[in-house]
Write an enzyme that holds these catalytic residues in place. Structure first.
Site, short mmCIF file in Angstrom:
data_model
loop_
_atom_site.label_atom_id
_atom_site.label_comp_id
_atom_site.label_asym_id
_atom_site.label_seq_id
_atom_site.Cartn_x
_atom_site.Cartn_y
_atom_site.Cartn_z
CG ASP A 159 -1.56 1.27 1.47
OD1 ASP A 159 -2.46 1.76 0.42
OD2 ASP A 159 -1.34 1.60 2.56
CG ASP A 171 -1.46 7.55 0.68
OD1 ASP A 171 -0.82 8.68 0.69
OD2 ASP A 171 -2.14 7.12 -0.24
CG ASP A 198 -2.15 2.41 6.41
OD1 ASP A 198 -2.26 3.22 7.13
OD2 ASP A 198 -1.89 2.03 5.32
#
Length: 260
Positions: free
Chosen positions: A10, A12, A209
């Site tokens: 991922d 960000d 996250d």
């Protein structure tokens, strides 16, 4: 089957810290993975044009964009899943009546259906990207769109969720919601790449996250949640590493045995 591993990251809160910076330890770790012959890929909710610089800096040309709606393998489009344009036109009409702006997004650009709006600026500014949507209310015509952004306060998206069942609505900001094709996910985009590469499921890894990483972290064999992830995200991952601010990628790759 190939014995290579493929690792999906991922962006960000995973590759980039909360200042949208790439930690030095993360960049070094990515380069070591590539030197060892592993395939490094990105899996993000972002549009492809929102992270060209990052792909160039890390030398990555395989990625899952728009939470699985636009998938590229070695620089070539492998899979795409556009929004239902008929439903999007109807939703636009409803949103205009409610004074809820929309930004239309394809693989190259994004355009707003209103000249300007504080919600658009407030939310897009948090991404710290070079592009900002300019005004083109007809951008949905004669092109495939993979995501749109609906701008409204928390809770006001419910009316659209109840009416448009061929879309998923995913809030990513207090004043903005992603509009995605129903049932799309990073996990499904990853599946397209893994199947094409012929990689064993045991050799697939994913780091994330966010709430939009839950399906990816649930389904990928070797999943790692960042220390800065919400508890619900950590609960579905096989491993939990340190936060992005504390060299979480480096430590996570050590944890799963990809780095020494």
């Amino acid at each position: 089957m190939t014995n290579k591993s493929v690792i999906f990251f991922d962006i960000d809160g995973t590759l980039l810290n909360h200042e949208k910076e790439l930690p030095a330890s993360t960049k070094e770790s990515i380069m070591k993975l590539k030197e060892a012959g592993h395939i490094v890929a990105i899996a993000t909710g972002r549009a492809p044009f929102m992270y060209e610089d990052l792909r160039e800096e890390l030398g990555i040309n395989t990625f899952v964009s728009y939470n699985g709606q636009y998938v590229v393998l070695n620089g070539e489009v492998l899979y795409s899943n556009p929004l239902n344009i008929t439903s999007l036109i109807k939703l636009t009409e409803d949103a205009l009546q409610n004074e809820h702006p929309i930004v239309y997004m394809d693989h190259e650009d994004m355009k707003a259906n209103v000249p300007e709006h504080p919600f658009i600026k407030e939310s897009i500014d948090t991404l710290k990207i070079k592009q900002f949507p300019t005004h083109d209310p007809h951008y949905y015509k004669e092109r495939e769109l993979y995501q749109s952004l609906l701008f409204c306060p928390v809770g006001e998206e419910k009316q659209y969720e109840e009416k448009y069942d061929d879309f998923d609505f995913v809030r990513w900001h207090p004043v903005s919601v992603d509009i995605l094709p129903k049932g799309g996910s990073k996990a499904k985009g990853i599946d397209k790449i893994v199947e094409k590469l012929g990689v064993s499921r045991e050799n697939v890894y994913a780091f994330g996250d966010g709430l939009n990483d839950i399906e990816m972290l649930t389904e990928v064999h070797n999943s790692v949640a960042m220390g800065n992830a919400e508890e619900v995200v950590k609960s579905v991952a096989k491993h939990v590493t340190d936060s992005v601010e504390d060299d979480g990628i480096y430590h996570g790759l050590q944890m799963v045995g990809l780095l020494k």
